[in-house]
Motif scaffolding. Structure first.
Motif, short mmCIF file in Angstrom:
data_model
loop_
_atom_site.label_atom_id
_atom_site.label_comp_id
_atom_site.label_asym_id
_atom_site.label_seq_id
_atom_site.Cartn_x
_atom_site.Cartn_y
_atom_site.Cartn_z
N GLU A 137 0.65 -1.51 0.05
CA GLU A 137 -0.15 0.25 0.26
C GLU A 137 1.18 1.15 0.02
O GLU A 137 0.08 2.19 -0.93
N PHE A 191 2.13 1.57 -3.49
CA PHE A 191 0.67 2.23 -4.70
C PHE A 191 0.82 3.80 -4.04
O PHE A 191 0.71 4.66 -5.31
N GLU A 196 -1.60 -2.26 -9.69
CA GLU A 196 -1.93 -2.27 -8.77
C GLU A 196 -2.89 -2.45 -7.18
O GLU A 196 -2.86 -2.76 -6.46
N SER A 197 -4.12 -2.58 -7.68
CA SER A 197 -5.74 -2.50 -6.48
C SER A 197 -6.16 -3.72 -7.06
O SER A 197 -7.81 -3.13 -6.68
N ALA A 257 -5.05 6.71 -2.47
CA ALA A 257 -4.46 6.46 -4.11
C ALA A 257 -4.81 8.09 -4.79
O ALA A 257 -3.89 9.08 -5.41
#
Length: 161
Positions: A4, A7, A61-62, A70
């Motif tokens: 995270e 990210f 990324e997610s 983000a």
């Protein structure tokens, strides 16, 4: 937790990068004036590109889920870039690019100079013949327009009857 944080760093970098790309558009607009329609098309292309970049970041990324930290990270990246780098970059890059284009224009003008004189002499000779031809063409076009107008009026009168 580590993924995270990475990210978040990627979203900060994306925000700075997107602002940098827009600064390139701003520099281009300062150096080469654009019509409002062209500016709108450039902005549309820019926002489509930004949307695609954000989508790709979220996808990689997610797994495609929207994470608000983000979005906040991208906004912070934009803000930091805008305050730290953008004013100097736009001001000096547009100044340097403008001077470079002026220099290039002067160089091309100097290189083209020997051909201008011959073009002026040839242009004077062509102007004399072109003038007669142009007047004749204008007279013919005027006569054709009068004929078309007459036939259009006759056609309208026939339609009413």
């Amino acid at each position: 937790m580590v993924s995270e944080n990475i990210f978040l760093l990627h979203s900060l970098a994306l925000g700075a990068f997107v602002t940098f790309v827009y600064d390139l558009l701003r520099i281009l607009r300062r150096v080469i004036p654009h019509a409002p329609m062209v500016v709108s098309l450039e902005d549309l292309a820019f926002w489509v590109y930004c949307g695609a970049e954000v989508f790709l970041l979220m996808y990689r990324e997610s797994n495609g889920t929207l994470r608000w930290f983000a979005v906040l990270g991208a906004l912070v990246g934009m803000f930091i870039y805008k305050k730290a780098v953008s004013p100097l970059l736009v001001k000096y890059a547009s100044f340097l690019l403008g001077k470079l284009l002026e220099l290039l224009g002067a160089l091309l003008g100097w290189l083209w100079k020997p051909f201008r004189f011959a073009g002026k002499q040839a242009g004077r000779a062509a102007h004399k013949t072109g003038g007669r031809l142009g007047r004749r063409m204008k007279k013919t076009m005027r006569a054709a327009k009068l004929r078309l107008t007459f036939f259009l009026k006759v056609f309208k009168m026939n339609l009413k009857a």
